[in-house]
Design a protein around this motif. Sequence first.
Motif, PDB file in Angstrom:
ATOM      1  N   THR A 123       0.847  -1.198   0.000  1.00  0.00           N
ATOM      2  CA  THR A 123       0.000   0.000   0.000  1.00  0.00           C
ATOM      3  C   THR A 123       0.882   1.249   0.000  1.00  0.00           C
ATOM      4  OG1 THR A 123      -1.683  -1.190   1.230  1.00  0.00           O
ATOM      5  CG2 THR A 123      -1.849   1.214   1.228  1.00  0.00           C
ATOM      6  N   PHE A 124       1.975   1.187   0.761  1.00  0.00           N
ATOM      7  CA  PHE A 124       2.899   2.326   0.770  1.00  0.00           C
ATOM      8  C   PHE A 124       3.380   2.616  -0.653  1.00  0.00           C
ATOM      9  CE2 PHE A 124       7.442   3.329   0.406  1.00  0.00           C
ATOM     10  CZ  PHE A 124       7.393   4.669   0.777  1.00  0.00           C
ATOM     11  N   ARG A 125       3.763   1.550  -1.375  1.00  0.00           N
ATOM     12  CA  ARG A 125       4.281   1.761  -2.728  1.00  0.00           C
ATOM     13  C   ARG A 125       3.206   2.407  -3.621  1.00  0.00           C
ATOM     14  NH1 ARG A 125       4.962  -3.292  -4.713  1.00  0.00           N
ATOM     15  NH2 ARG A 125       7.167  -3.667  -4.398  1.00  0.00           N
ATOM     16  N   THR A 126       1.981   1.875  -3.537  1.00  0.00           N
ATOM     17  CA  THR A 126       0.881   2.390  -4.360  1.00  0.00           C
ATOM     18  C   THR A 126       0.587   3.858  -4.044  1.00  0.00           C
ATOM     19  OG1 THR A 126      -0.099   0.198  -4.303  1.00  0.00           O
ATOM     20  CG2 THR A 126      -1.555   2.000  -4.977  1.00  0.00           C
ATOM     21  N   ILE A 127       0.492   4.167  -2.750  1.00  0.00           N
ATOM     22  CA  ILE A 127       0.069   5.513  -2.355  1.00  0.00           C
ATOM     23  C   ILE A 127       1.207   6.524  -2.569  1.00  0.00           C
ATOM     24  CG2 ILE A 127      -0.777   6.937  -0.431  1.00  0.00           C
ATOM     25  CD1 ILE A 127      -2.904   5.004  -1.552  1.00  0.00           C
ATOM     26  N   ALA A 128       2.443   6.094  -2.340  1.00  0.00           N
ATOM     27  CA  ALA A 128       3.578   7.005  -2.582  1.00  0.00           C
ATOM     28  C   ALA A 128       3.649   7.355  -4.071  1.00  0.00           C
ATOM     29  CB  ALA A 128       4.883   6.362  -2.115  1.00  0.00           C
TER      30      ALA A 128
ATOM     31  N   PRO B 177      -3.652  -1.478   5.125  1.00  0.00           N
ATOM     32  CA  PRO B 177      -3.505  -2.335   3.938  1.00  0.00           C
ATOM     33  C   PRO B 177      -4.648  -2.154   2.936  1.00  0.00           C
ATOM     34  CG  PRO B 177      -2.989  -3.582   5.902  1.00  0.00           C
ATOM     35  CD  PRO B 177      -3.592  -2.269   6.366  1.00  0.00           C
ATOM     36  N   ASP B 178      -5.817  -1.681   3.406  1.00  0.00           N
ATOM     37  CA  ASP B 178      -6.963  -1.474   2.503  1.00  0.00           C
ATOM     38  C   ASP B 178      -7.011  -0.049   1.948  1.00  0.00           C
ATOM     39  OD1 ASP B 178      -8.089  -4.039   2.803  1.00  0.00           O
ATOM     40  OD2 ASP B 178      -9.125  -3.451   4.660  1.00  0.00           O
ATOM     41  N   PHE B 179      -6.119   0.809   2.375  1.00  0.00           N
ATOM     42  CA  PHE B 179      -6.189   2.226   1.994  1.00  0.00           C
ATOM     43  C   PHE B 179      -5.901   2.362   0.489  1.00  0.00           C
ATOM     44  CE2 PHE B 179      -4.864   6.659   1.775  1.00  0.00           C
ATOM     45  CZ  PHE B 179      -5.644   7.293   2.741  1.00  0.00           C
ATOM     46  N   SER B 180      -6.826   3.013  -0.221  1.00  0.00           N
ATOM     47  CA  SER B 180      -6.737   3.064  -1.685  1.00  0.00           C
ATOM     48  C   SER B 180      -6.496   4.495  -2.166  1.00  0.00           C
ATOM     49  CB  SER B 180      -8.055   2.562  -2.275  1.00  0.00           C
ATOM     50  OG  SER B 180      -9.088   3.475  -1.916  1.00  0.00           O
ATOM     51  N   THR B 181      -6.264   4.625  -3.446  1.00  0.00           N
ATOM     52  CA  THR B 181      -6.090   5.969  -4.005  1.00  0.00           C
ATOM     53  C   THR B 181      -7.386   6.778  -3.841  1.00  0.00           C
ATOM     54  OG1 THR B 181      -6.647   5.167  -6.215  1.00  0.00           O
ATOM     55  CG2 THR B 181      -4.314   5.254  -5.657  1.00  0.00           C
ATOM     56  N   ALA B 182      -8.551   6.080  -3.854  1.00  0.00           N
ATOM     57  CA  ALA B 182      -9.827   6.783  -3.630  1.00  0.00           C
ATOM     58  C   ALA B 182      -9.874   7.333  -2.198  1.00  0.00           C
ATOM     59  CB  ALA B 182     -11.001   5.842  -3.884  1.00  0.00           C
ATOM     60  N   ASP B 183      -9.324   6.568  -1.240  1.00  0.00           N
ATOM     61  CA  ASP B 183      -9.270   7.064   0.144  1.00  0.00           C
ATOM     62  C   ASP B 183      -8.369   8.292   0.222  1.00  0.00           C
ATOM     63  OD1 ASP B 183     -10.931   5.098   1.409  1.00  0.00           O
ATOM     64  OD2 ASP B 183      -9.300   3.661   1.152  1.00  0.00           O
TER      65      ASP B 183
END
Length: 252
Positions: free
Chosen positions: A53-58, A228-234
Amino acid sequence: MGILNLFRGKAPAKIVGERPVPRHIAVIMDGNGRWAKKRGMPRSAGHAVGAETFRTIATYCKDIGVQYFTVYAFSTENWKRPKEEVDALMDLFRKYLKEAAETMFQRGVAVRVLGDLTPLPADIHAQIEEVDAIADKLGPDAATASLCINYGGRDEIKNAVRALAREVKNGTIAPEDITEDSISAHLYTSHMPDPDLIIRPSGEIRTSNFLLWQSAYSEYYFTDVLWPDFSTADMDEAIDAFNRRSRRFGGV
Ligand code: IPE
Ligand code: IPE
Ligand code: MG
């Protein structure tokens, strides 16, 4: 300390996509353990997914134009956890620092590690030196992703006080020379503006010793979503909430 003054007051929001974005977003990456427990998995599995999730959100933050993205990955208090959990987290830091060293130059993202790094294993020290050298090459204008490891807000302030006390003792400065800016300049974040937005997922409503000095005028956003569930929409939702706030910095 003129540079730091540039960051005071209302920073103009940058618009890259459809919404203006804060210049500096920080996240307390929390809820990995509960995410795993809900699935009958070991806590380390939650940390592994949280790291993805860190990789996705960063990456998302870089793409939408956030200049500084800072995450709380391991606190000065997290050493209290079982050894196998701490070891699993150290292995994740190894994995992501390796990936950072391989990709950050071409992606134009300066990765920094903030915290008291002295108790970390020697091989991780070497990795941090490697990413630091690449970040130095990218220069101060590059988008920056900071990983706070063995970070504690009180520990950071204590270290700044010690450094300033040494300067007074050896006569480099007078006590009157200690200012808010000179304290800021002795923190791990000296090269960054204070966070505009601090996000804490997982339903906990506390700072847990994160960026105590720097958060004086940060906007907080809390959500029950586990990291772990935190998304780009969040992230979009958090930024939209931030954009609806009125930041007055004590003024009217
Ligand atoms: C991750 O979440 C934070 C770290 C210290 C790495 P947690 O491991 O604190 O997850 P919870 O709070 O137990 O669910
Ligand atoms: C804060 O989370 C530290 C990190 C996210 C790295 P914790 O899970 O350690 O905080 P508490 O114990 O719930 O306050
Ligand atoms: Mg937690």
